[in-house]
Design a protein around this motif. Structure first.
Motif, mmCIF file in Angstrom:
data_model
loop_
_atom_site.group_PDB
_atom_site.id
_atom_site.type_symbol
_atom_site.label_atom_id
_atom_site.label_comp_id
_atom_site.label_asym_id
_atom_site.label_seq_id
_atom_site.Cartn_x
_atom_site.Cartn_y
_atom_site.Cartn_z
ATOM 1 N N MET A 48 10.144 -21.310 25.221
ATOM 2 C CA MET A 48 9.807 -21.934 23.951
ATOM 3 C C MET A 48 8.851 -23.087 24.240
ATOM 4 O O MET A 48 9.020 -23.813 25.198
ATOM 5 C CB MET A 48 11.096 -22.438 23.314
ATOM 6 C CG MET A 48 10.956 -22.941 21.908
ATOM 7 S SD MET A 48 10.432 -21.821 20.602
ATOM 8 C CE MET A 48 11.250 -20.305 20.952
ATOM 9 N N SER A 49 7.883 -23.224 23.402
ATOM 10 C CA SER A 49 6.939 -24.327 23.585
ATOM 11 C C SER A 49 6.782 -25.089 22.281
ATOM 12 O O SER A 49 7.200 -24.643 21.233
ATOM 13 C CB SER A 49 5.583 -23.794 24.055
ATOM 14 O OG SER A 49 5.011 -22.981 23.051
ATOM 15 N N GLY A 50 6.151 -26.204 22.415
ATOM 16 C CA GLY A 50 5.881 -27.027 21.245
ATOM 17 C C GLY A 50 6.862 -28.164 21.107
ATOM 18 O O GLY A 50 7.829 -28.286 21.859
ATOM 19 N N LYS A 89 12.683 -19.086 15.028
ATOM 20 C CA LYS A 89 12.760 -17.687 14.629
ATOM 21 C C LYS A 89 12.369 -17.582 13.170
ATOM 22 O O LYS A 89 12.896 -18.304 12.325
ATOM 23 C CB LYS A 89 14.189 -17.180 14.827
ATOM 24 C CG LYS A 89 14.445 -15.786 14.366
ATOM 25 C CD LYS A 89 14.099 -14.807 15.431
ATOM 26 C CE LYS A 89 14.534 -13.415 15.002
ATOM 27 N NZ LYS A 89 13.693 -12.407 15.541
ATOM 28 N N ASP A 90 11.407 -16.738 12.874
ATOM 29 C CA ASP A 90 11.091 -16.437 11.480
ATOM 30 C C ASP A 90 12.117 -15.419 10.980
ATOM 31 O O ASP A 90 12.409 -14.431 11.668
ATOM 32 C CB ASP A 90 9.678 -15.853 11.371
ATOM 33 C CG ASP A 90 8.604 -16.871 11.675
ATOM 34 O OD1 ASP A 90 8.826 -18.075 11.429
ATOM 35 O OD2 ASP A 90 7.549 -16.477 12.177
#
Length: 105
Positions: free
Chosen positions: A1-3, A103-104
């Motif tokens: 995961m990034s950001g 997660k969308d």
């Protein structure tokens, strides 16, 4: 995961002021101008309802966890922070950290 995300929340207090038109048309574009080079990807401004402790919030999305600390250390950030009294008489609460899940649905 990034950001990474930065959440800026403005307290809901007796006598607090907040000029949402100025915030949307002037303050947030100013922040974006100076912070895009540090990986600012987007921001979302919300007018909060109810009896919660905050009246407005903004969620800023950065490309990496290093983005916001770099933006905060940028000399141009002084202009962003000096702009706060033009739309609010309250100092915001700022929290930030790396995104660990998304997660969308």
């Amino acid at each position: 995961m990034s950001g990474a995300q930065v959440i800026v929340a403005y307290p809901r207090k007796e006598g607090a002021t907040f000029d949402k038109d100025y915030y949307l048309s002037t303050h947030m574009p100013l922040a974006a101008k100076h912070w895009k080079k540090h990986g600012l990807k987007s921001y979302t401004v919300t007018e909060l309802t109810g009896d919660g402790p905050y009246s407005y919030s903004v969620v800023l999305e950065f490309e990496s966890p290093e983005g916001f600390p770099a933006a905060a250390a940028d000399p141009n950030t002084k202009e962003v922070m000096d702009d706060v009294p033009k739309f609010s008489n309250e100092q915001p609460i700022i929290i930030h950290g790396p995104v660990i899940g998304r997660k969308d649905v």
